[in-house]
Design an enzyme around this catalytic site. Structure first.
Site, PDB file in Angstrom:
ATOM      1  N   CYS A  25      -9.453 -76.670  -7.548  1.00 11.40           N
ATOM      2  CA  CYS A  25      -8.679 -77.881  -8.362  1.00 11.40           C
ATOM      3  C   CYS A  25      -7.248 -77.920  -7.761  1.00 11.40           C
ATOM      4  O   CYS A  25      -6.794 -77.384  -6.961  1.00 11.40           O
ATOM      5  CB  CYS A  25      -8.855 -77.037  -9.779  1.00 11.40           C
ATOM      6  SG  CYS A  25      -7.614 -75.673 -10.010  1.00 11.40           S
ATOM      7  N   GLU A 140      -2.437 -65.453 -17.200  1.00  7.23           N
ATOM      8  CA  GLU A 140      -2.013 -66.643 -17.791  1.00  7.23           C
ATOM      9  C   GLU A 140      -1.794 -66.523 -19.374  1.00  7.23           C
ATOM     10  O   GLU A 140      -0.805 -66.779 -20.159  1.00  7.23           O
ATOM     11  CB  GLU A 140      -3.346 -67.847 -17.850  1.00  7.23           C
ATOM     12  CG  GLU A 140      -2.876 -69.029 -18.501  1.00  7.23           C
ATOM     13  CD  GLU A 140      -4.106 -70.151 -18.733  1.00  7.23           C
ATOM     14  OE1 GLU A 140      -4.051 -70.797 -19.642  1.00  7.23           O
ATOM     15  OE2 GLU A 140      -4.862 -69.963 -17.768  1.00  7.23           O
ATOM     16  N   THR A 179      -6.411 -71.917 -20.401  1.00  6.50           N
ATOM     17  CA  THR A 179      -7.054 -73.260 -19.638  1.00  6.50           C
ATOM     18  C   THR A 179      -8.401 -73.059 -19.236  1.00  6.50           C
ATOM     19  O   THR A 179      -9.212 -73.813 -18.779  1.00  6.50           O
ATOM     20  CB  THR A 179      -5.894 -73.658 -18.551  1.00  6.50           C
ATOM     21  OG1 THR A 179      -5.955 -72.935 -17.494  1.00  6.50           O
ATOM     22  CG2 THR A 179      -4.769 -74.171 -19.173  1.00  6.50           C
ATOM     23  N   CYS A 209      -8.697 -77.041 -18.918  1.00 10.96           N
ATOM     24  CA  CYS A 209      -8.294 -77.807 -17.988  1.00 10.96           C
ATOM     25  C   CYS A 209      -9.481 -78.566 -17.415  1.00 10.96           C
ATOM     26  O   CYS A 209     -10.738 -78.231 -17.593  1.00 10.96           O
ATOM     27  CB  CYS A 209      -7.736 -76.992 -16.795  1.00 10.96           C
ATOM     28  SG  CYS A 209      -8.775 -76.576 -15.381  1.00 10.96           S
ATOM     29  N   SER A 238     -11.039 -65.809 -14.319  1.00 13.04           N
ATOM     30  CA  SER A 238     -11.857 -66.092 -15.616  1.00 13.04           C
ATOM     31  C   SER A 238     -12.470 -67.404 -15.402  1.00 13.04           C
ATOM     32  O   SER A 238     -13.794 -67.126 -16.035  1.00 13.04           O
ATOM     33  CB  SER A 238     -10.823 -66.342 -16.661  1.00 13.04           C
ATOM     34  OG  SER A 238     -11.101 -66.879 -17.885  1.00 13.04           O
ATOM     35  N   ASN A 239     -12.074 -68.335 -14.840  1.00 14.08           N
ATOM     36  CA  ASN A 239     -13.011 -69.359 -14.670  1.00 14.08           C
ATOM     37  C   ASN A 239     -14.545 -69.422 -13.945  1.00 14.08           C
ATOM     38  O   ASN A 239     -15.316 -69.921 -14.264  1.00 14.08           O
ATOM     39  CB  ASN A 239     -12.197 -70.654 -14.083  1.00 14.08           C
ATOM     40  CG  ASN A 239     -11.983 -70.880 -12.556  1.00 14.08           C
ATOM     41  OD1 ASN A 239     -12.849 -71.228 -11.946  1.00 14.08           O
ATOM     42  ND2 ASN A 239     -11.102 -70.305 -12.233  1.00 14.08           N
ATOM     43  N   SER A 282     -10.649 -71.293  -7.799  1.00 18.00           N
ATOM     44  CA  SER A 282      -9.975 -70.966  -6.622  1.00 18.00           C
ATOM     45  C   SER A 282     -10.651 -70.249  -5.221  1.00 18.00           C
ATOM     46  O   SER A 282      -9.987 -69.469  -4.586  1.00 18.00           O
ATOM     47  CB  SER A 282      -8.967 -69.512  -7.057  1.00 18.00           C
ATOM     48  OG  SER A 282      -9.624 -68.830  -7.741  1.00 18.00           O
TER      49      SER A 282
END
Length: 329
Positions: A25, A140, A179, A209, A238-239, A282
């Site tokens: 991203c 975060e 996010t 996000c 996490s994402n 990432s």
């Protein structure tokens, strides 16, 4: 007879649905660029507090170029080499300590995380108690809670937490979110908060996000029609973990999170006809291609790109790293 033997040995066919958007991203691209640009301008070593992003391949690549990763500032020797804070953000105490030590600090916090920090600060200045929806221990979350004095922010993770969290004054509440959460799960928690606290204030725009949302929606769009989903990402991302969860909840029978092709569990990946492939925010594209190549050793692979939408977001580098910042020859 020979042709029959050949057919028996032929690899089974597999269609890979390559979900897009996937992978890096804008915040991750900016964070990596910050480290690489700092190395170009100021030379090695450049110190980075914590992983710049949650991906071992990326971190190892930056190490090979002269970046040194540390857990805390006191591991950094005196000197004028840059100290970079990760994309996840840090508590206010960290830059304050860096300033006290006269360190040359560069902040790689994703601008979308900074937006959440500013929201929390604004709510606090308005006298509101703040509820943060996020995962305990995530960098975060630590960074966001560390923007304000102890006790100013209450962390919740689930609908059950929302229904039980103690508050001082139900009329003076606000919430913010990590996010990189699942959009659907966060929505359920927000609904529970709003049902219990009708006066609670939320962000003017959703904190989740754009990249997290896009990657989850891309996985949802293919989940019902695939036999398995492979997500390239780190176990502490996490994402990336949310992508696997979203795929399984959306109808995919098998969801796997892998860092590299060597992590693939072939016992689970036999007899596939259609597979979905995505990558966390990432994870670099080179690792996606590595996964495809690994499947080619087991299957006759065709790749079909499934593009939900295009992304064209970019974030500026910090002033210290823009071209004019380069020292004169």
């Amino acid at each position: 007879m020979a042709s029959a033997h050949f057919r028996a040995m032929a690899k089974p066919e597999l269609k890979i649905l390559l979900a897009a958007p996937r992978g890096f991203c804008a915040g991750v691209v900016r964070a990596i660029d910050i480290v690489e640009r700092a190395l170009e301008i100021y030379g090695a070593p450049v110190y980075v507090r914590h992983e710049i992003v949650h991906n071992k391949f990326v971190v190892d690549d930056l190490k090979s170029k002269g970046a040194i990763f540390v857990d805390e500032l006191d591991e950094i020797p005196p000197g004028d080499h840059p100290v970079i804070f990760s994309a996840h953000g840090v508590p206010k105490a960290v830059p304050a300590e860096a300033q006290r030590r006269a360190m040359f600090q560069i902040d790689a916090t994703c601008p979308l995380v900074t937006k959440v920090h500013m929201e929390a600060q604004r709510h606090f200045e308005q006298g509101l108690e703040i509820i943060l929806i996020g995962h305990k221990g995530h960098p975060e979350v630590i960074g966001t809670m560390g923007q304000l004095p102890p006790g100013a922010v209450s962390l919740i993770e689930t609908v059950e937490d929302a229904e039980a969290v103690p508050v001082r004054d139900p009329s003076k509440l606000a919430f913010v979110t990590q996010t990189t959460l699942s959009v659907d799960d966060t929505r359920d928690v927000i609904v529970a908060l709003q049902k219990r606290f009708p006066a609670i204030k939320g962000p003017t725009r959703e904190d989740i996000c754009y990249a997290t949302t896009n990657r989850q929606e891309a996985v949802k769009s293919i989940a019902a029609g695939i036999d398995a989903l492979v997500v390239v990402g780190a176990p502490n991302s996490s994402n990336s973990k949310r992508l696997v969860e979203v795929g399984v909840k959306s109808g995919c029978p098998i969801g796997l999170l892998v860092q590299r092709a060597t992590d693939l569990d072939w016992a689970q990946l036999q007899g596939l006809k259609v597979m979905g492939l995505s990558a966390g925010a990432s994870a670099p594209e080179v690792l996606v291609n590595e996964i495809i190549d690994a499947f080619r050793a087991h299957y006759e692979v065709t790749v079909e790109k499934v593009v939900l939408r295009e992304e064209n977001v970019s974030f500026k580098l910090p002033r210290e790293l823009r071209p004019a910042a380069a020292p004169a020859a």
